[in-house]
Design a protein around this motif. Sequence first.
Motif, PDB file in Angstrom:
ATOM      1  N   GLU A  10      48.674  41.883  51.139  1.00  0.00           N
ATOM      2  CA  GLU A  10      48.965  40.887  50.111  1.00  0.00           C
ATOM      3  C   GLU A  10      47.682  40.428  49.421  1.00  0.00           C
ATOM      4  O   GLU A  10      47.650  40.218  48.206  1.00  0.00           O
ATOM      5  N   ARG A  11      46.609  40.300  50.212  1.00  0.00           N
ATOM      6  CA  ARG A  11      45.325  39.894  49.633  1.00  0.00           C
ATOM      7  C   ARG A  11      44.814  40.950  48.667  1.00  0.00           C
ATOM      8  O   ARG A  11      44.310  40.641  47.594  1.00  0.00           O
ATOM      9  N   GLN A  12      44.949  42.225  49.060  1.00  0.00           N
ATOM     10  CA  GLN A  12      44.496  43.312  48.195  1.00  0.00           C
ATOM     11  C   GLN A  12      45.315  43.378  46.914  1.00  0.00           C
ATOM     12  O   GLN A  12      44.788  43.691  45.837  1.00  0.00           O
ATOM     13  N   LEU A  13      46.605  43.088  47.013  1.00  0.00           N
ATOM     14  CA  LEU A  13      47.440  43.051  45.812  1.00  0.00           C
ATOM     15  C   LEU A  13      46.904  42.023  44.809  1.00  0.00           C
ATOM     16  O   LEU A  13      46.816  42.290  43.614  1.00  0.00           O
ATOM     17  N   LEU A  14      46.539  40.843  45.303  1.00  0.00           N
ATOM     18  CA  LEU A  14      45.994  39.808  44.418  1.00  0.00           C
ATOM     19  C   LEU A  14      44.656  40.233  43.830  1.00  0.00           C
ATOM     20  O   LEU A  14      44.381  39.990  42.655  1.00  0.00           O
ATOM     21  N   LEU A  15      43.805  40.862  44.651  1.00  0.00           N
ATOM     22  CA  LEU A  15      42.509  41.321  44.158  1.00  0.00           C
ATOM     23  C   LEU A  15      42.700  42.357  43.057  1.00  0.00           C
ATOM     24  O   LEU A  15      42.022  42.310  42.017  1.00  0.00           O
ATOM     25  N   GLN A  16      43.613  43.284  43.258  1.00  0.00           N
ATOM     26  CA  GLN A  16      43.893  44.297  42.240  1.00  0.00           C
ATOM     27  C   GLN A  16      44.432  43.656  40.972  1.00  0.00           C
ATOM     28  O   GLN A  16      44.034  44.010  39.858  1.00  0.00           O
ATOM     29  N   LEU A  17      45.351  42.726  41.152  1.00  0.00           N
ATOM     30  CA  LEU A  17      45.938  42.066  39.994  1.00  0.00           C
ATOM     31  C   LEU A  17      44.876  41.310  39.208  1.00  0.00           C
ATOM     32  O   LEU A  17      44.809  41.392  37.981  1.00  0.00           O
ATOM     33  N   GLY A  18      44.020  40.564  39.902  1.00  0.00           N
ATOM     34  CA  GLY A  18      42.966  39.822  39.230  1.00  0.00           C
ATOM     35  C   GLY A  18      42.041  40.723  38.441  1.00  0.00           C
ATOM     36  O   GLY A  18      41.697  40.442  37.281  1.00  0.00           O
ATOM     37  N   ASP A  19      41.636  41.833  39.054  1.00  0.00           N
ATOM     38  CA  ASP A  19      40.749  42.784  38.378  1.00  0.00           C
ATOM     39  C   ASP A  19      41.387  43.315  37.094  1.00  0.00           C
ATOM     40  O   ASP A  19      40.743  43.400  36.046  1.00  0.00           O
ATOM     41  N   ARG A  20      42.650  43.638  37.166  1.00  0.00           N
ATOM     42  CA  ARG A  20      43.310  44.265  36.021  1.00  0.00           C
ATOM     43  C   ARG A  20      43.653  43.262  34.936  1.00  0.00           C
ATOM     44  O   ARG A  20      43.649  43.585  33.756  1.00  0.00           O
ATOM     45  N   LEU A  21      43.928  42.021  35.332  1.00  0.00           N
ATOM     46  CA  LEU A  21      44.119  40.984  34.314  1.00  0.00           C
ATOM     47  C   LEU A  21      42.824  40.750  33.539  1.00  0.00           C
ATOM     48  O   LEU A  21      42.835  40.574  32.315  1.00  0.00           O
ATOM     49  N   LYS A  22      41.706  40.778  34.247  1.00  0.00           N
ATOM     50  CA  LYS A  22      40.407  40.585  33.600  1.00  0.00           C
ATOM     51  C   LYS A  22      40.121  41.723  32.629  1.00  0.00           C
ATOM     52  O   LYS A  22      39.674  41.495  31.490  1.00  0.00           O
ATOM     53  N   ARG A  23      40.391  42.956  33.065  1.00  0.00           N
ATOM     54  CA  ARG A  23      40.145  44.102  32.193  1.00  0.00           C
ATOM     55  C   ARG A  23      41.036  44.061  30.958  1.00  0.00           C
ATOM     56  O   ARG A  23      40.601  44.381  29.848  1.00  0.00           O
ATOM     57  N   LEU A  24      42.290  43.658  31.151  1.00  0.00           N
ATOM     58  CA  LEU A  24      43.211  43.603  30.019  1.00  0.00           C
ATOM     59  C   LEU A  24      42.812  42.507  29.044  1.00  0.00           C
ATOM     60  O   LEU A  24      42.905  42.685  27.825  1.00  0.00           O
ATOM     61  N   ARG A  25      42.358  41.357  29.563  1.00  0.00           N
ATOM     62  CA  ARG A  25      41.882  40.279  28.669  1.00  0.00           C
ATOM     63  C   ARG A  25      40.737  40.779  27.811  1.00  0.00           C
ATOM     64  O   ARG A  25      40.707  40.558  26.585  1.00  0.00           O
ATOM     65  N   LYS A  26      39.791  41.466  28.431  1.00  0.00           N
ATOM     66  CA  LYS A  26      38.649  41.986  27.686  1.00  0.00           C
ATOM     67  C   LYS A  26      39.082  43.046  26.670  1.00  0.00           C
ATOM     68  O   LYS A  26      38.558  43.104  25.555  1.00  0.00           O
ATOM     69  N   ALA A  27      40.059  43.890  27.063  1.00  0.00           N
ATOM     70  CA  ALA A  27      40.555  44.929  26.161  1.00  0.00           C
ATOM     71  C   ALA A  27      41.206  44.322  24.923  1.00  0.00           C
ATOM     72  O   ALA A  27      41.202  44.929  23.846  1.00  0.00           O
ATOM     73  N   GLN A  28      41.768  43.118  25.078  1.00  0.00           N
ATOM     74  CA  GLN A  28      42.387  42.437  23.943  1.00  0.00           C
ATOM     75  C   GLN A  28      41.392  41.583  23.169  1.00  0.00           C
ATOM     76  O   GLN A  28      41.766  40.880  22.231  1.00  0.00           O
ATOM     77  N   GLY A  29      40.120  41.645  23.570  1.00  0.00           N
ATOM     78  CA  GLY A  29      39.078  40.928  22.846  1.00  0.00           C
ATOM     79  C   GLY A  29      39.109  39.423  23.039  1.00  0.00           C
ATOM     80  O   GLY A  29      38.636  38.680  22.165  1.00  0.00           O
ATOM     81  N   LEU A  30      39.622  38.971  24.168  1.00  0.00           N
ATOM     82  CA  LEU A  30      39.716  37.533  24.427  1.00  0.00           C
ATOM     83  C   LEU A  30      38.594  37.086  25.364  1.00  0.00           C
ATOM     84  O   LEU A  30      38.413  37.660  26.442  1.00  0.00           O
ATOM     85  N   GLY A  31      37.854  36.060  24.965  1.00  0.00           N
ATOM     86  CA  GLY A  31      36.856  35.466  25.844  1.00  0.00           C
ATOM     87  C   GLY A  31      37.522  34.504  26.802  1.00  0.00           C
ATOM     88  O   GLY A  31      38.696  34.154  26.659  1.00  0.00           O
ATOM     89  N   THR A  32      36.778  34.056  27.790  1.00  0.00           N
ATOM     90  CA  THR A  32      37.357  33.173  28.796  1.00  0.00           C
ATOM     91  C   THR A  32      37.757  31.817  28.223  1.00  0.00           C
ATOM     92  O   THR A  32      38.761  31.228  28.626  1.00  0.00           O
ATOM     93  N   VAL A  33      36.971  31.319  27.256  1.00  0.00           N
ATOM     94  CA  VAL A  33      37.292  30.013  26.655  1.00  0.00           C
ATOM     95  C   VAL A  33      38.614  30.093  25.904  1.00  0.00           C
ATOM     96  O   VAL A  33      39.511  29.253  26.083  1.00  0.00           O
ATOM     97  N   GLU A  34      38.760  31.127  25.067  1.00  0.00           N
ATOM     98  CA  GLU A  34      39.983  31.283  24.281  1.00  0.00           C
ATOM     99  C   GLU A  34      41.187  31.556  25.180  1.00  0.00           C
ATOM    100  O   GLU A  34      42.271  31.015  24.982  1.00  0.00           O
ATOM    101  N   MET A  35      40.979  32.394  26.187  1.00  0.00           N
ATOM    102  CA  MET A  35      42.079  32.730  27.084  1.00  0.00           C
ATOM    103  C   MET A  35      42.556  31.499  27.845  1.00  0.00           C
ATOM    104  O   MET A  35      43.773  31.245  27.942  1.00  0.00           O
TER     105      MET A  35
END
Length: 220
Positions: A10-35
């Motif tokens: 379950e912990r690894q699932l969250l780690l994977q999800l977090g990593d991929r959410l971060k990559r997708l945010r960056k792919a959409q050109g969103l900074g952390t402040v805007e997101m």
Amino acid sequence: MNTPTSAVLERQLLLQLGDRLKRLRKAQGLGTVEMAKRVGISRTTLSAIEAGDPGPSIGTYLQVMSVLGISGELALLAGDTLQPAPAGSAAAQSRRAKPMVQVIVSADESRHQVQDLQSLALHEEAVRLVRNDPALLLQAEDTLERWLRSGNSRSTSLWKEWQGILQHRTWRKVLGRSRRAQELRQASPLTAVLPEGVRQDVLAQVSQLKKGVVLGDGAP
């Protein structure tokens, strides 16, 4: 056959999800402040989510996913890619129950993922035990004091930081994914309190993840 989930899985699932959410945010050109602004959360909470921290509620994770336009299917959460369903597609419009999916969850040894996951899982279990049994905290403090009395060491500065962590119970400092958290875990007196059976159980779960764990049977 479905494989029952474990704490490490379950912990690894969250780690994977977090990593991929971060990559997708960056792919959409969103900074952390805007997101963070779009989701309605603080940058600190967004950072926790992208780090796979179990602290934020599942509802907060879903809010981030919603802003990114991601379907909530398990295959998309834990699979190799995250892609929103195309606008106007049958998948996007369908209200029917989703079919069961098959997901492989694994840790990548080539990026030291296994070692990091193992260390994190051991410390999370140790923190849980210490919270329930103050005597174990005293045991960890005694171990730390013995190390400090042993003389100069490259780990002395980390041990001194551990004194404050144990005294104030600031567990978040060592349960993160930052470089400093990893360094602290490497010089940790905390895992010494773990019963051997608990340690072996965590190691067995991590070993299973090296091979890949299958969730679901793929049947509709």
